[in-house]
Design a protein around this motif. Structure first.
Motif, PDB file in Angstrom:
ATOM      1  N   THR A 128      30.884  34.195 -43.446  1.00  0.00           N
ATOM      2  CA  THR A 128      32.011  33.466 -42.873  1.00  0.00           C
ATOM      3  C   THR A 128      33.288  34.229 -43.173  1.00  0.00           C
ATOM      4  OG1 THR A 128      32.280  32.128 -44.867  1.00  0.00           O
ATOM      5  CG2 THR A 128      30.853  31.246 -43.128  1.00  0.00           C
ATOM      6  N   ALA A 129      34.289  34.075 -42.298  1.00  0.00           N
ATOM      7  CA  ALA A 129      35.557  34.783 -42.479  1.00  0.00           C
ATOM      8  C   ALA A 129      36.689  33.948 -41.905  1.00  0.00           C
ATOM      9  CB  ALA A 129      35.509  36.147 -41.801  1.00  0.00           C
ATOM     10  N   THR A 130      37.855  34.077 -42.521  1.00  0.00           N
ATOM     11  CA  THR A 130      39.081  33.453 -42.024  1.00  0.00           C
ATOM     12  C   THR A 130      40.092  34.553 -41.748  1.00  0.00           C
ATOM     13  OG1 THR A 130      38.668  31.452 -43.336  1.00  0.00           O
ATOM     14  CG2 THR A 130      40.909  31.794 -42.508  1.00  0.00           C
ATOM     15  N   ARG A 131      40.635  34.563 -40.545  1.00  0.00           N
ATOM     16  CA  ARG A 131      41.532  35.645 -40.144  1.00  0.00           C
ATOM     17  C   ARG A 131      42.743  35.086 -39.404  1.00  0.00           C
ATOM     18  NH1 ARG A 131      36.318  38.736 -37.607  1.00  0.00           N
ATOM     19  NH2 ARG A 131      35.381  39.399 -39.585  1.00  0.00           N
ATOM     20  N   GLY A 179      31.709  27.233 -30.880  1.00  0.00           N
ATOM     21  CA  GLY A 179      32.821  27.783 -30.114  1.00  0.00           C
ATOM     22  C   GLY A 179      33.855  26.697 -29.907  1.00  0.00           C
ATOM     23  N   LYS A 180      34.921  26.727 -30.676  1.00  0.00           N
ATOM     24  CA  LYS A 180      35.930  25.667 -30.629  1.00  0.00           C
ATOM     25  C   LYS A 180      37.337  26.279 -30.574  1.00  0.00           C
ATOM     26  CE  LYS A 180      33.198  22.525 -33.582  1.00  0.00           C
ATOM     27  NZ  LYS A 180      33.028  21.393 -32.653  1.00  0.00           N
ATOM     28  N   VAL A 181      38.256  25.535 -30.009  1.00  0.00           N
ATOM     29  CA  VAL A 181      39.674  25.862 -30.093  1.00  0.00           C
ATOM     30  C   VAL A 181      40.397  24.626 -30.618  1.00  0.00           C
ATOM     31  CG1 VAL A 181      40.088  25.267 -27.651  1.00  0.00           C
ATOM     32  CG2 VAL A 181      41.720  26.714 -28.883  1.00  0.00           C
ATOM     33  N   ASP A 182      41.094  24.791 -31.724  1.00  0.00           N
ATOM     34  CA  ASP A 182      41.792  23.684 -32.378  1.00  0.00           C
ATOM     35  C   ASP A 182      40.849  22.496 -32.610  1.00  0.00           C
ATOM     36  OD1 ASP A 182      44.078  25.229 -32.336  1.00  0.00           O
ATOM     37  OD2 ASP A 182      44.833  24.353 -30.482  1.00  0.00           O
ATOM     38  N   GLY A 183      39.602  22.799 -32.963  1.00  0.00           N
ATOM     39  CA  GLY A 183      38.627  21.769 -33.279  1.00  0.00           C
ATOM     40  C   GLY A 183      37.924  21.148 -32.096  1.00  0.00           C
ATOM     41  N   ILE A 184      38.266  21.576 -30.874  1.00  0.00           N
ATOM     42  CA  ILE A 184      37.672  21.010 -29.658  1.00  0.00           C
ATOM     43  C   ILE A 184      36.687  22.017 -29.076  1.00  0.00           C
ATOM     44  CG2 ILE A 184      38.144  20.137 -27.332  1.00  0.00           C
ATOM     45  CD1 ILE A 184      40.949  19.396 -28.343  1.00  0.00           C
ATOM     46  N   ASP A 185      35.504  21.555 -28.685  1.00  0.00           N
ATOM     47  CA  ASP A 185      34.491  22.441 -28.123  1.00  0.00           C
ATOM     48  C   ASP A 185      35.010  23.151 -26.878  1.00  0.00           C
ATOM     49  OD1 ASP A 185      32.585  21.823 -30.045  1.00  0.00           O
ATOM     50  OD2 ASP A 185      31.746  20.166 -28.872  1.00  0.00           O
ATOM     51  N   THR A 239      43.707  28.007 -33.019  1.00  0.00           N
ATOM     52  CA  THR A 239      42.680  28.286 -34.014  1.00  0.00           C
ATOM     53  C   THR A 239      41.330  28.336 -33.314  1.00  0.00           C
ATOM     54  OG1 THR A 239      43.926  27.212 -35.789  1.00  0.00           O
ATOM     55  CG2 THR A 239      41.566  27.508 -36.130  1.00  0.00           C
ATOM     56  N   LEU A 240      40.736  29.520 -33.288  1.00  0.00           N
ATOM     57  CA  LEU A 240      39.425  29.709 -32.681  1.00  0.00           C
ATOM     58  C   LEU A 240      38.368  29.726 -33.779  1.00  0.00           C
ATOM     59  CD1 LEU A 240      40.180  32.598 -30.137  1.00  0.00           C
ATOM     60  CD2 LEU A 240      40.026  30.150 -29.658  1.00  0.00           C
ATOM     61  N   THR A 241      37.333  28.942 -33.590  1.00  0.00           N
ATOM     62  CA  THR A 241      36.193  28.951 -34.504  1.00  0.00           C
ATOM     63  C   THR A 241      34.968  29.335 -33.699  1.00  0.00           C
ATOM     64  OG1 THR A 241      37.213  27.150 -35.770  1.00  0.00           O
ATOM     65  CG2 THR A 241      34.888  27.625 -36.204  1.00  0.00           C
ATOM     66  N   VAL A 255      33.487  32.660 -37.803  1.00  0.00           N
ATOM     67  CA  VAL A 255      34.854  33.128 -38.006  1.00  0.00           C
ATOM     68  C   VAL A 255      35.808  32.019 -37.604  1.00  0.00           C
ATOM     69  CG1 VAL A 255      36.624  34.795 -37.301  1.00  0.00           C
ATOM     70  CG2 VAL A 255      34.244  35.535 -37.577  1.00  0.00           C
ATOM     71  N   GLU A 256      36.804  31.778 -38.442  1.00  0.00           N
ATOM     72  CA  GLU A 256      37.930  30.921 -38.065  1.00  0.00           C
ATOM     73  C   GLU A 256      39.148  31.822 -37.954  1.00  0.00           C
ATOM     74  OE1 GLU A 256      38.711  26.810 -39.693  1.00  0.00           O
ATOM     75  OE2 GLU A 256      40.464  27.870 -40.517  1.00  0.00           O
TER      76      GLU A 256
END
Length: 286
Positions: A128-131, A179-185, A239-241, A255-256
């Motif tokens: 896992t990584a945070t960038r 695959g999420k953006v700001d917590g939304i799928d 924020t992309l996860t 990755v977040e």
């Protein structure tokens, strides 16, 4: 002067109080009316023109625009997502240990080796990584959820057909995707976004690459996996996860990334040209 710059400067003239003469236009015939139309203060006019130039010259979507995922198999700049995945692997293997975006979350690493209309995001090799980094607001983003490459550099005796079969079998085992953006799928069913390279491709590996592959040239390579191609995000922060996993190995990557869309230097240069044009207009007597 380009047509776009000419149009912006013309608009700037009107906002700054410059009125076309009889040869330029017949829309204003009374000087008294002209003076009424130029009652804005000089400071307010400058602000109005600057705002107009910024919007017209940058021409990038605002932060209010939603992040858009292209449909599976879509094309960008004449290449399918599967073909862009080939370019993604060529980019990934070309990077040595210095400023490598697979192991380094800095801006220098994220921008390393980037060119063309698609900006590549890096995954991990099983962690896992945070960038946090900036991306050009007018470029597409290729996001790897989980992917695989096999080549004759790693197995010199394997045929292209054998490499393809192995890659297919391994990616068939993927059982989790994120695959999420700001917590939304970003999509209702991420398993629809599988993209295999359309044929074989080649790449050159740098010493110290993130995958531990020996330096050299792969002449026969295949790839498979899950990717999201995002439309340009404009001038905004998201924020992309993203990631995926195979529970039977086990293997997982996630990755977040806090990603901020910024204008390209070329767009800023065009803005500077427009502002210089505005300064020239304001020096002319009304």
């Amino acid at each position: 002067m380009t047509r776009e710059v000419a149009k912006v400067i013309s608009l700037g003239k009107l906002l700054a109080g410059h009125v076309p003469n009889e040869k330029e236009s017949h829309s204003f015939v009374d000087k008294g009316e002209t003076m009424k139309r130029t009652s804005m203060t000089r400071g307010a006019r400058a602000l109005a023109v600057a705002a107009t130039l910024t919007a017209a010259l940058l021409a990038v979507p605002t932060a209010e625009a939603a992040v858009t995922v292209l449909a599976p198999g879509s094309s960008v700049a004449g290449k399918t997502i599967g073909q862009w995945s080939e370019a993604w692997w060529q980019w990934a293997f070309s990077l040595d240990a210095i400023d490598n975006p697979f192991t380094d979350g800095s801006q220098a690493a994220a921008s390393n080796g980037q060119s063309g209309p698609v900006f590549f995001l890096a995954g991990t090799t099983g962690s896992t990584a945070t960038r946090s980094f900036n991306v050009p607001g007018d470029k597409y983003l290729l996001v790897p959820l989980i992917n695989l490459e096999l080549s004759d550099l790693e197995d010199p005796t394997a045929s292209a057909a054998h490499l393809r079969a192995m890659a297919t079998d391994i990616i068939d085992m993927v059982d989790s995707l994120t695959g999420k953006v700001d917590g939304i799928d970003l999509a209702a069913d991420l398993f629809l976004y599988r993209e295999a390279t359309p044929g074989t491709f080649s790449f050159v590996t740098a010493a110290g690459n993130a995958f531990g592959v020996i330096p050299g040239t792969a002449n026969v390579a295949v790839g498979d996996g899950y990717y999201l191609m995002l439309a340009p995000i404009g001038l905004g922060t998201y924020t992309l996860t993203y990631g995926g996993g195979i529970s039977t190995f086990p293997f997982a990557t996630e990755v977040e990334a806090t990603v901020t869309g910024v204008p390209e230097p070329a767009a800023l240069g065009l803005l500077a040209v427009g502002l210089m044009g505005l300064a020239w207009v304001r020096r002319r007597p009304l």
